[in-house]
Design a protein around this motif. Structure first.
Motif, PDB file in Angstrom:
ATOM      1  N   CYS A   1       0.720  -1.221  -0.031  1.00  0.00           N
ATOM      2  CA  CYS A   1      -0.146  -0.054  -0.102  1.00  0.00           C
ATOM      3  C   CYS A   1       0.961   1.297  -0.173  1.00  0.00           C
ATOM      4  O   CYS A   1       0.627   2.221  -0.761  1.00  0.00           O
ATOM      5  CB  CYS A   1      -0.930   0.038   1.299  1.00  0.00           C
ATOM      6  SG  CYS A   1      -2.133  -1.222   1.079  1.00  0.00           S
ATOM      7  N   ASP A   2       2.083   1.311   0.632  1.00  0.00           N
ATOM      8  CA  ASP A   2       2.754   2.310   0.858  1.00  0.00           C
ATOM      9  C   ASP A   2       3.482   2.673  -0.554  1.00  0.00           C
ATOM     10  O   ASP A   2       3.667   3.827  -1.128  1.00  0.00           O
ATOM     11  CB  ASP A   2       3.721   2.387   1.888  1.00  0.00           C
ATOM     12  CG  ASP A   2       3.540   2.257   3.327  1.00  0.00           C
ATOM     13  OD1 ASP A   2       2.444   3.068   3.292  1.00  0.00           O
ATOM     14  OD2 ASP A   2       4.232   2.040   4.079  1.00  0.00           O
ATOM     15  N   LEU A   3       4.021   1.422  -1.143  1.00  0.00           N
ATOM     16  CA  LEU A   3       4.547   1.692  -2.603  1.00  0.00           C
ATOM     17  C   LEU A   3       3.486   2.210  -3.640  1.00  0.00           C
ATOM     18  O   LEU A   3       4.027   2.918  -4.309  1.00  0.00           O
ATOM     19  CB  LEU A   3       5.029   0.183  -2.779  1.00  0.00           C
ATOM     20  CG  LEU A   3       5.958   0.121  -4.140  1.00  0.00           C
ATOM     21  CD1 LEU A   3       7.040   1.234  -4.190  1.00  0.00           C
ATOM     22  CD2 LEU A   3       6.490  -1.070  -4.543  1.00  0.00           C
ATOM     23  N   ALA A   4       2.343   1.597  -3.458  1.00  0.00           N
ATOM     24  CA  ALA A   4       1.358   2.124  -4.390  1.00  0.00           C
ATOM     25  C   ALA A   4       1.084   3.320  -4.279  1.00  0.00           C
ATOM     26  O   ALA A   4       0.868   4.171  -5.277  1.00  0.00           O
ATOM     27  CB  ALA A   4       0.143   1.115  -4.366  1.00  0.00           C
ATOM     28  N   GLY A   5       0.882   4.026  -3.016  1.00  0.00           N
ATOM     29  CA  GLY A   5       0.756   5.491  -2.762  1.00  0.00           C
ATOM     30  C   GLY A   5       1.737   6.102  -3.125  1.00  0.00           C
ATOM     31  O   GLY A   5       1.386   7.143  -3.700  1.00  0.00           O
ATOM     32  N   ARG A   6       3.072   5.756  -3.175  1.00  0.00           N
ATOM     33  CA  ARG A   6       4.141   6.617  -3.662  1.00  0.00           C
ATOM     34  C   ARG A   6       4.039   6.487  -5.263  1.00  0.00           C
ATOM     35  O   ARG A   6       4.309   7.502  -5.860  1.00  0.00           O
ATOM     36  CB  ARG A   6       5.475   6.115  -3.258  1.00  0.00           C
ATOM     37  CG  ARG A   6       5.645   6.115  -1.979  1.00  0.00           C
ATOM     38  CD  ARG A   6       7.029   5.727  -1.473  1.00  0.00           C
ATOM     39  NE  ARG A   6       7.325   5.496  -0.282  1.00  0.00           N
ATOM     40  CZ  ARG A   6       8.461   4.780   0.426  1.00  0.00           C
ATOM     41  NH1 ARG A   6       9.135   4.283  -0.325  1.00  0.00           N
ATOM     42  NH2 ARG A   6       8.579   4.984   1.623  1.00  0.00           N
ATOM     43  N   ILE A   7       3.705   5.715  -6.008  1.00  0.00           N
ATOM     44  CA  ILE A   7       3.642   5.563  -7.402  1.00  0.00           C
ATOM     45  C   ILE A   7       2.432   6.362  -7.911  1.00  0.00           C
ATOM     46  O   ILE A   7       2.438   6.981  -8.717  1.00  0.00           O
ATOM     47  CB  ILE A   7       3.379   4.201  -7.908  1.00  0.00           C
ATOM     48  CG1 ILE A   7       4.777   3.213  -7.660  1.00  0.00           C
ATOM     49  CG2 ILE A   7       3.224   4.123  -9.244  1.00  0.00           C
ATOM     50  CD1 ILE A   7       4.766   1.622  -7.907  1.00  0.00           C
ATOM     51  N   ILE A   8       1.200   6.439  -7.173  1.00  0.00           N
ATOM     52  CA  ILE A   8       0.367   6.980  -7.626  1.00  0.00           C
ATOM     53  C   ILE A   8       0.193   8.431  -7.480  1.00  0.00           C
ATOM     54  O   ILE A   8      -0.218   9.275  -7.907  1.00  0.00           O
ATOM     55  CB  ILE A   8      -1.027   6.138  -7.228  1.00  0.00           C
ATOM     56  CG1 ILE A   8      -1.310   4.858  -7.731  1.00  0.00           C
ATOM     57  CG2 ILE A   8      -2.310   6.959  -7.421  1.00  0.00           C
ATOM     58  CD1 ILE A   8      -2.249   3.889  -7.166  1.00  0.00           C
ATOM     59  N   GLY A   9       0.780   8.574  -6.299  1.00  0.00           N
ATOM     60  CA  GLY A   9       0.788   9.941  -5.602  1.00  0.00           C
ATOM     61  C   GLY A   9      -0.401  10.043  -4.604  1.00  0.00           C
ATOM     62  O   GLY A   9      -0.365  11.312  -3.928  1.00  0.00           O
ATOM     63  N   GLU A  10      -1.094   9.101  -4.253  1.00  0.00           N
ATOM     64  CA  GLU A  10      -2.155   9.488  -3.155  1.00  0.00           C
ATOM     65  C   GLU A  10      -1.945   8.224  -2.222  1.00  0.00           C
ATOM     66  O   GLU A  10      -1.706   7.355  -2.596  1.00  0.00           O
ATOM     67  CB  GLU A  10      -3.634   9.617  -3.782  1.00  0.00           C
ATOM     68  CG  GLU A  10      -3.938   8.954  -4.868  1.00  0.00           C
ATOM     69  CD  GLU A  10      -5.299   9.493  -5.423  1.00  0.00           C
ATOM     70  OE1 GLU A  10      -6.285   8.827  -5.060  1.00  0.00           O
ATOM     71  OE2 GLU A  10      -5.426  10.132  -6.377  1.00  0.00           O
ATOM     72  N   PRO A  11      -2.495   8.342  -1.183  1.00  0.00           N
ATOM     73  CA  PRO A  11      -2.440   7.374  -0.238  1.00  0.00           C
ATOM     74  C   PRO A  11      -3.626   6.311  -0.547  1.00  0.00           C
ATOM     75  O   PRO A  11      -4.525   6.549  -1.147  1.00  0.00           O
ATOM     76  CB  PRO A  11      -2.947   8.090   0.886  1.00  0.00           C
ATOM     77  CG  PRO A  11      -3.226   9.277   0.884  1.00  0.00           C
ATOM     78  CD  PRO A  11      -2.987   9.640  -0.559  1.00  0.00           C
ATOM     79  N   VAL A  12      -3.263   5.037  -0.301  1.00  0.00           N
ATOM     80  CA  VAL A  12      -3.961   3.825  -0.679  1.00  0.00           C
ATOM     81  C   VAL A  12      -4.128   2.891   0.730  1.00  0.00           C
ATOM     82  O   VAL A  12      -3.306   2.834   1.279  1.00  0.00           O
ATOM     83  CB  VAL A  12      -3.163   3.050  -1.721  1.00  0.00           C
ATOM     84  CG1 VAL A  12      -4.106   1.683  -2.094  1.00  0.00           C
ATOM     85  CG2 VAL A  12      -3.221   3.688  -3.022  1.00  0.00           C
ATOM     86  N   GLY A  13      -5.357   2.643   1.087  1.00  0.00           N
ATOM     87  CA  GLY A  13      -5.907   2.145   2.206  1.00  0.00           C
ATOM     88  C   GLY A  13      -5.478   0.508   2.017  1.00  0.00           C
ATOM     89  O   GLY A  13      -5.390   0.175   1.027  1.00  0.00           O
ATOM     90  N   GLU A  14      -5.487  -0.131   3.225  1.00  0.00           N
ATOM     91  CA  GLU A  14      -5.721  -1.461   3.010  1.00  0.00           C
ATOM     92  C   GLU A  14      -7.107  -2.031   3.105  1.00  0.00           C
ATOM     93  O   GLU A  14      -7.300  -3.122   3.114  1.00  0.00           O
ATOM     94  CB  GLU A  14      -4.774  -1.863   4.417  1.00  0.00           C
ATOM     95  CG  GLU A  14      -3.368  -1.698   4.587  1.00  0.00           C
ATOM     96  CD  GLU A  14      -2.887  -2.214   6.128  1.00  0.00           C
ATOM     97  OE1 GLU A  14      -3.632  -3.170   6.328  1.00  0.00           O
ATOM     98  OE2 GLU A  14      -2.087  -1.764   6.484  1.00  0.00           O
TER      99      GLU A  14
END
Length: 158
Positions: free
Chosen positions: A139-152
């Motif tokens: 989730c942290d990695l996906a959030g960094r790639i997308i640029g917005e936080p991704v939840g679990e």
């Protein structure tokens, strides 16, 4: 006074001189007659002693040869025994080295098996720990790639 009444020169000896010479000759002759057997006896004794010494020396030489042969035989036996002992020691040494190598191989195999088991255990432990953290890390990695936080909240695909 001369022995012959005519003068015949030096061939006519004086009687007094002839008597003195005869007495002196008799004395010297008797001296040598008594001395020669003693000298001969001493020479005979010396020769007998020399012959006896030669016989003893010959006997000693024979005895020395016998002893020399015995020593040579004992030395040959000792060399043979030493060669057997060296061969036996070499064989025992080779057996000990082979045994030590076998022990070392067993110890090495045991250490390798223990290391593999520990690595497998550590890997399983690491995988179990990572599985608990994989979602959060993803989730942290996906959030960094997308640029917005991704939840679990996202459900994983089966």
């Amino acid at each position: 006074m001369h022995l012959v009444p005519k003068d015949i020169g030096p061939l006519n000896p004086v009687v007094a001189e002839l008597v003195v010479a005869a007495v002196l000759f008799a004395l010297v002759f008797l001296f040598f007659v008594r001395l020669v057997p003693r000298v001969q006896r001493v020479l005979d004794e010396r020769e007998a002693a020399t012959k006896g010494t030669e016989a003893e020396a010959a006997a000693l030489r024979e005895e020395i040869e016998v002893k020399r042969a015995e020593v040579a035989q004992a030395l040959a036996e000792a060399r043979h025994e030493a060669a057997r002992i060296r061969q036996r020691a070499h064989e025992e040494g080779a057996a000990l080295i082979a045994g030590a190598r076998a022990d070392a191989h067993r110890a090495c195999a045991a250490l390798l098996a223990e290391g593999h088991a520990r690595l497998t255990e550590d890997r399983a432990t690491a995988e179990a720990q990572l599985r608990t953290h994989v979602r959060r890390l993803a989730c942290d990695l996906a959030g960094r790639i997308i640029g917005e936080p991704v939840g679990e909240r996202v459900q994983p695909r089966p």
